[in-house]
Design an enzyme around this catalytic site. Structure first.
Site, PDB file in Angstrom:
ATOM      1  N   GLY A  10       0.986  -1.315  -0.001  1.00 38.33           N
ATOM      2  CA  GLY A  10      -0.090  -0.040   0.023  1.00 38.33           C
ATOM      3  C   GLY A  10       0.825   1.373   0.133  1.00 38.33           C
ATOM      4  N   ASP A  35      -3.641 -13.153   3.843  1.00 37.31           N
ATOM      5  CA  ASP A  35      -4.769 -12.282   3.779  1.00 37.31           C
ATOM      6  C   ASP A  35      -5.294 -11.798   5.070  1.00 37.31           C
ATOM      7  OD1 ASP A  35      -7.371 -11.610   3.517  1.00 37.31           O
ATOM      8  OD2 ASP A  35      -8.067 -13.017   1.994  1.00 37.31           O
ATOM      9  N   THR A  61      -9.333   0.039   1.831  1.00 38.51           N
ATOM     10  CA  THR A  61      -9.679   1.625   1.477  1.00 38.51           C
ATOM     11  C   THR A  61     -10.582   2.134   0.644  1.00 38.51           C
ATOM     12  OG1 THR A  61      -7.416   1.574   0.331  1.00 38.51           O
ATOM     13  CG2 THR A  61      -7.326   1.975   2.710  1.00 38.51           C
ATOM     14  N   THR A 100      -8.458   6.756  10.573  1.00 40.66           N
ATOM     15  CA  THR A 100      -8.878   7.756   9.376  1.00 40.66           C
ATOM     16  C   THR A 100      -9.971   8.989  10.286  1.00 40.66           C
ATOM     17  OG1 THR A 100     -10.305   8.004   7.553  1.00 40.66           O
ATOM     18  CG2 THR A 100     -11.065   6.507   8.996  1.00 40.66           C
ATOM     19  N   ASP A 101      -9.655   9.954   9.435  1.00 47.45           N
ATOM     20  CA  ASP A 101     -10.416  11.400   9.887  1.00 47.45           C
ATOM     21  C   ASP A 101     -11.859  10.929   9.512  1.00 47.45           C
ATOM     22  OD1 ASP A 101      -9.580  10.869   7.012  1.00 47.45           O
ATOM     23  OD2 ASP A 101      -9.963  12.954   6.396  1.00 47.45           O
ATOM     24  N   TYR A 124     -16.677   2.539   5.546  1.00 47.88           N
ATOM     25  CA  TYR A 124     -15.531   2.683   5.862  1.00 47.88           C
ATOM     26  C   TYR A 124     -15.297   3.103   7.096  1.00 47.88           C
ATOM     27  CZ  TYR A 124     -10.604   4.476   5.269  1.00 47.88           C
ATOM     28  OH  TYR A 124      -9.402   4.657   5.518  1.00 47.88           O
ATOM     29  N   LYS A 128     -13.591   1.516  10.424  1.00 51.57           N
ATOM     30  CA  LYS A 128     -12.369   1.802  11.292  1.00 51.57           C
ATOM     31  C   LYS A 128     -12.705   2.131  12.729  1.00 51.57           C
ATOM     32  CE  LYS A 128      -8.760   2.655   9.100  1.00 51.57           C
ATOM     33  NZ  LYS A 128      -7.671   1.546   9.053  1.00 51.57           N
ATOM     34  N   TRP A 149      -6.244  11.963   4.130  1.00 55.25           N
ATOM     35  CA  TRP A 149      -5.999  12.211   2.728  1.00 55.25           C
ATOM     36  C   TRP A 149      -4.497  11.830   2.542  1.00 55.25           C
ATOM     37  CZ3 TRP A 149      -8.364  17.857   0.873  1.00 55.25           C
ATOM     38  CH2 TRP A 149      -9.698  17.493   1.403  1.00 55.25           C
TER      39      TRP A 149
END
Ligand SMILES: NC(=O)c1ccc[n+]([C@@H]2O[C@H](COP(=O)([O-])OP(=O)(O)OC[C@H]3O[C@@H](n4cnc5c(N)ncnc54)[C@H](OP(=O)(O)O)[C@@H]3O)[C@@H](O)[C@H]2O)c1
Length: 292
Positions: A10, A35, A61, A100-101, A124, A128, A149
């Site tokens: 990633g 996985d 993502t 994440t935001d 998503y 998270k 971002w």
């Protein structure tokens, strides 16, 4: 120190693969090797490898596709991090995880701190947030680093998309009503590694004491439209651009299956003060990232 890195292919994982050897022996795993939705295998692998540091950059993502692939999203983003945190606790390892935001609903007009209450708008973000909760329940010496971002100059990031669009279209419309903190994957991997290196002598103890959620992103914030402007201005091959007009647009002009928060900038003061580090301005990091 033996380090297991999940998600090596990633944006963030790739950068960690480059930098982590300064800290120790790295066992980097991508989807082909493991996985992470196979929870039993995650547990078994960590039991066998016995790392003293686990870094998880793997995640589901695809924010829009997550609305459809609900079960898989939950396994990867919510359940697997819990299994990793538990394995870390059992074997006395430090666990570093990214969130994440998009755990926030975006109704604030000032950057979010760790004490703001999350209220995710899409699958998503919900998955998270559940991942965060599962880590808190199962883990001991862990850091949950919320970022926003994330981009790199490899693959299908927003930066590369804008550069590609600017070579094919004379006119571009980019949304100006989504605001956050662009974060260069290399900067994020570098800052995390620096924090780990600085505390290397007593890492388990220090992370156990300071465990919790931290915001770590490019300093400051901007709209996608302004970000795109900066990307075009910093393009090392500007002569290849055919774009003449870059226009601001509204999110409602580009309907997507998943709703995005309008404002999700992160206040990173807690991370900076706790670990004595200063995060570079998003615009400086972008300039450095784009040096041809
Ligand atoms: N990208 C952003 O804008 C953003 C914003 C806020 C927070 N974050 C968080 O930051 C972290 C790093 O994000 P990123 O941008 O580096 O994400 P990314 O580029 O999409 O990388 C995620 C990696 O996870 C791997 N993966 C997905 N499903 C897997 C599975 N079942 N088994 C094993 N590996 C699997 C992917 O493998 P393949 O390469 O095989 O697909 C990919 O390499 C994530 O926790 C993400 O949620 C990202």
């Amino acid at each position: 120190m033996r380090i297991v890195l999940f998600g090596k292919n990633g944006q963030l994982g790739w950068e960690f693969q480059r930098i982590l050897p300064i800290l120790g022996e790295v066992i980097a795993l991508g989807r082909d090797e493991l996985d992470v939705s196979d929870l039993r295998n995650v547990q078994k692998t960590l039991e066998e490898l016995k790392p003293s540091l686990i870094i998880n950059t793997s995640a589901y993502t695809e924010v829009d596709q997550a609305e459809i692939e609900l079960e898989l999203t939950m396994k990867i983003n919510a359940l697997s991090p819990g299994v990793m945190a538990e394995a870390a606790r059992k074997h006395g390892a430090v666990f570093i995880h990214y969130s994440t935001d998009y755990v926030f609903d975006g109704t604030s007009d000032v950057p979010y701190t760790e004490s703001n209450v999350p209220n995710p708008l899409n699958t998503y973000g919900k998955s998270k947030l559940m991942g965060e909760e599962n880590i808190k329940q199962a883990g001991e010496a862990y850091l949950i680093l919320r970022t926003s971002w994330v981009y790199s100059l490899r693959g299908n990031s927003f930066v590369n998309k804008v550069l590609g669009w600017a070579r094919k279209n004379e006119s571009l419309k980019i949304v100006s009503d989504q605001i956050s903190s662009p974060t260069w994957a290399r900067m994020l991997a570098g800052m995390t590694s620096l924090m780990l290196a600085q505390n290397n002598a007593n890492l388990l103890e220090i992370i156990r004491e300071r465990r919790g959620v931290y915001h770590v992103a490019g300093s400051g914030f901007t709209s996608r439209y302004e970000w795109a402007k900066q990307i075009l201005a910093n393009d090392p091959d500007r002569s290849e651009q055919v774009v003449r007009n870059l226009e601001p647009a509204l999110s409602e002009d580009f309907p997507t299956p998943a709703t995005r928060p309008p404002f999700s900038a992160l206040d990173c003061t807690h991370f900076e003060e706790t670990f004595g580090l200063q995060l570079p301005a998003w615009s400086s990091a972008l300039k450095l990232a784009m040096v041809g």
